[in-house]
Design an enzyme around this catalytic site. Structure first.
Site, PDB file in Angstrom:
ATOM      1  N   GLY A  72     -84.378 -63.695  31.240  1.00 16.77           N
ATOM      2  CA  GLY A  72     -84.209 -62.208  31.587  1.00 16.77           C
ATOM      3  C   GLY A  72     -85.142 -61.326  30.358  1.00 16.77           C
ATOM      4  O   GLY A  72     -85.394 -60.481  30.930  1.00 16.77           O
ATOM      5  N   CYS A 326     -75.096 -62.118  23.102  1.00 15.08           N
ATOM      6  CA  CYS A 326     -75.884 -61.878  22.057  1.00 15.08           C
ATOM      7  C   CYS A 326     -75.979 -61.179  20.804  1.00 15.08           C
ATOM      8  O   CYS A 326     -76.609 -61.181  19.772  1.00 15.08           O
ATOM      9  CB  CYS A 326     -77.183 -61.540  22.840  1.00 15.08           C
ATOM     10  SG  CYS A 326     -78.062 -62.318  24.011  1.00 15.08           S
TER      11      CYS A 326
END
Length: 528
Positions: A72, A326
């Site tokens: 992604g 993340c």
């Protein structure tokens, strides 16, 4: 102790069928798919099949619109940088305030290093995009709009099909990070104005390190990685054949199990939310309850730290998260919840539970078994939480009076709530709970203010079809919000602080402390 994995928005377990499909391409069919001999031809055919499988999953019109990438983040970066490279006269980007870091970090970098103007469109308290601000940001100076299809933390779904049409009106390209949406929502790109879309294999039971970027035929593209002519000259480098094959099989399985995701898995999520809100005081669901991914629940627990919850859950063999993987390790509240104006006292305690087809009722049972005890333990330890989970004895009578207006909270009707509150003179009750002398003039003004505010907030809600526990929590949160608005905008706040100071002069009179007595009442609403 059976482990429970509820962090599927971070990554999913690779399906055994996917593993079996990719293994031969490490050992038996190991050829380079660009080679002309039989070894290469076998690998090349497998790549073409996978391209068709991904095309089918996202409803693309042509298979050559699928470009395989490493995931992604690469897909997001490639889409945005390509648009800027090909339209240098356009120096603006439109995105949202709640995008994944793969988009926001790149946009911030472009702003600092290349002077690109970035419009970060705000969201409301449900995480819904401010459409008026979005429309205002669209001008001929915008090179690309990058808005996620569904938020990775709350599951809130954005109206990307409509947003793409609006972007077309000013000649801007439209890209969507659909990493969380692909495989969970039915997508038919050929019927939309979406120019580019990102997806990632490890979010749909494929392996990490492989993803795809959809680029609509006719959209010019400048490759991020330059070199050979692989992937139709859009992404140089020898193709990751085992990963690509795995992504293709994962795409097939995602289509097969999509109904399961939107029925059985959704029911698991709804049950977890409903029962946690009934069992745990001072908790609410963050996100748009009417337009949400079927597998995602973001629940905020007031006055405690999410990291503490995760620690104790992990000790019980339960995996979930406090937001995006993340951003792991950050002590700051999620940028998504901050953008939604979730109070700090709740944003710090938000936990994301994300389900997959591998989950069952026993996973929900296990979380419900341990979660209330964990929250209570952390509340007892937290200096920022109320001193006790139970109402203080001096306020018991007032609490009972207030609770009486919510006696039928499991069948809440907005009109009935307002009528009951008015008949009870709720403002007078909480004045007394706070230890403030009754003042008819102040009472009337304050009561009018609170009723008006609460009416406005409740008018924004749609309770149709929601679980009882969610309805109760939303109504409680609405009342609390109306009270907070009143307390923070009225001179009465200073009177509350004065009472607190006189009662306990050694402690600072903060707004959080001013709300504690009333919170002790609200915390019980909808839980019994």
């Amino acid at each position: 102790m059976r482990p429970v994995y509820l962090d599927n928005n971070a990554t999913t377990r690779v399906d055994p069928e996917v593993v079996q499909a990719m293994l031969p391409f490490f050992t038996e069919q190991f050829g380079n798919p660009s080679s002309s001999h039989d070894f290469g031809a076998s690998a090349g055919a497998a790549v073409r099949k996978a391209r068709l499988q991904v095309q089918t999953l996202i409803g693309a019109e042509f298979d050559d619109e699928i470009t395989f990438t490493s995931g992604g983040t690469e897909s997001d970066n490639a889409a945005i940088l390509s648009a800027l490279e090909l339209t240098p006269e356009r120096t603006e980007i439109v995105t949202s305030a709640v995008e994944h870091s793969a988009v926001l970090t790149l946009c911030a970098h472009l702003g600092k290093t290349r002077g690109i103007k970035v419009h970060r469109i705000p969201v409301d308290r449900h995480g819904r995009l401010d459409l008026d601000t979005y429309r205002a940001a669209l001008t001929p100076r915008v090179a690309i709009v990058s808005i996620m299809w569904a938020n990775n933390e709350t599951g809130t779904i954005f109206p990307v099909v409509e947003l793409a049409e609006l972007a077309k009106d000013v000649g801007a390209l439209f890209h969507t990070d659909a990493v969380q949406a692909v495989g969970k929502l039915a997508i038919d790109l050929k019927s939309t104005a979406i120019d580019m879309l990102s997806l990632s294999g490890h979010k749909l039971h494929g392996p990490k390190g492989v993803g795809a970027l959809y680029v609509k035929r006719g959209v010019h593209f400048c490759p991020l990685i330059k070199g050979g002519s692989q992937e139709g000259n859009r992404r140089a480098g020898t193709q990751n054949t085992p990963g690509i094959v795995a992504l293709g099989v994962a795409a097939d399985l995602a289509l097969k199990f999509m109904d399961d995701a939107n029925t059985r898995v959704k029911a698991l999520r709804d049950r977890l939310e409903k029962e946690l809100l009934q069992r745990i005081p001072d908790a609410f669901v963050a996100g748009d309850l009417r337009a949400r991914l079927p597998n995602t629940a973001n629940i905020a627990f007031g006055h405690i730290e999410g990291e503490g919850i995760l620690h104790f859950l992990n000790r019980e063999g339960i995996a979930c998260s406090s937001g995006s993987a993340c951003a792991s390790g950050s002590l700051e509240p999620s940028h998504v919840l901050v953008a939604m104006n979730i109070p700090d006292s709740a944003a710090h305690g938000a936990i994301r539970f994300s389900f997959s087809r591998n989950n069952g009722e026993e996973d929900v049972d296990r979380v419900l078994e341990v979660m209330p005890g964990i929250v209570k333990k952390l509340c007892d330890l937290s200096p920022s939480s109320p001193a006790t989970m139970q109402p203080r004895p001096p306020f018991q009578a007032k609490e009972n009076a207030l609770r009486s207006c919510f006696a039928e909270s499991r069948a809440i009707n907005v009109t009935d709530i307002l009528a009951r509150l008015k008949s009870l003179s709720a403002a007078e009750e909480f004045f007394e709970v706070l230890g403030i002398s009754y003042d008819p003039k102040v009472l009337n003004v304050s009561r009018l203010h609170i009723m008006k505010r609460m009416g406005q907030y409740l008018a924004e809600e749609d309770f149709a079809g929601l679980p009882d526990g969610v309805i109760a929590a939303r109504a409680r949160a609405t009342l609390e919000r109306a009270y907070e608005d009143f307390a923070t905008s009225s001179p009465l706040t200073q009177r509350v602080f004065k009472v607190l100071k006189e009662h306990d002069p050694d402690k600072p009179a903060t707004r959080d402390r001013a709300f504690v007595p009333f919170d002790s009442i609200l915390r019980r609403f909808g839980t019994e």
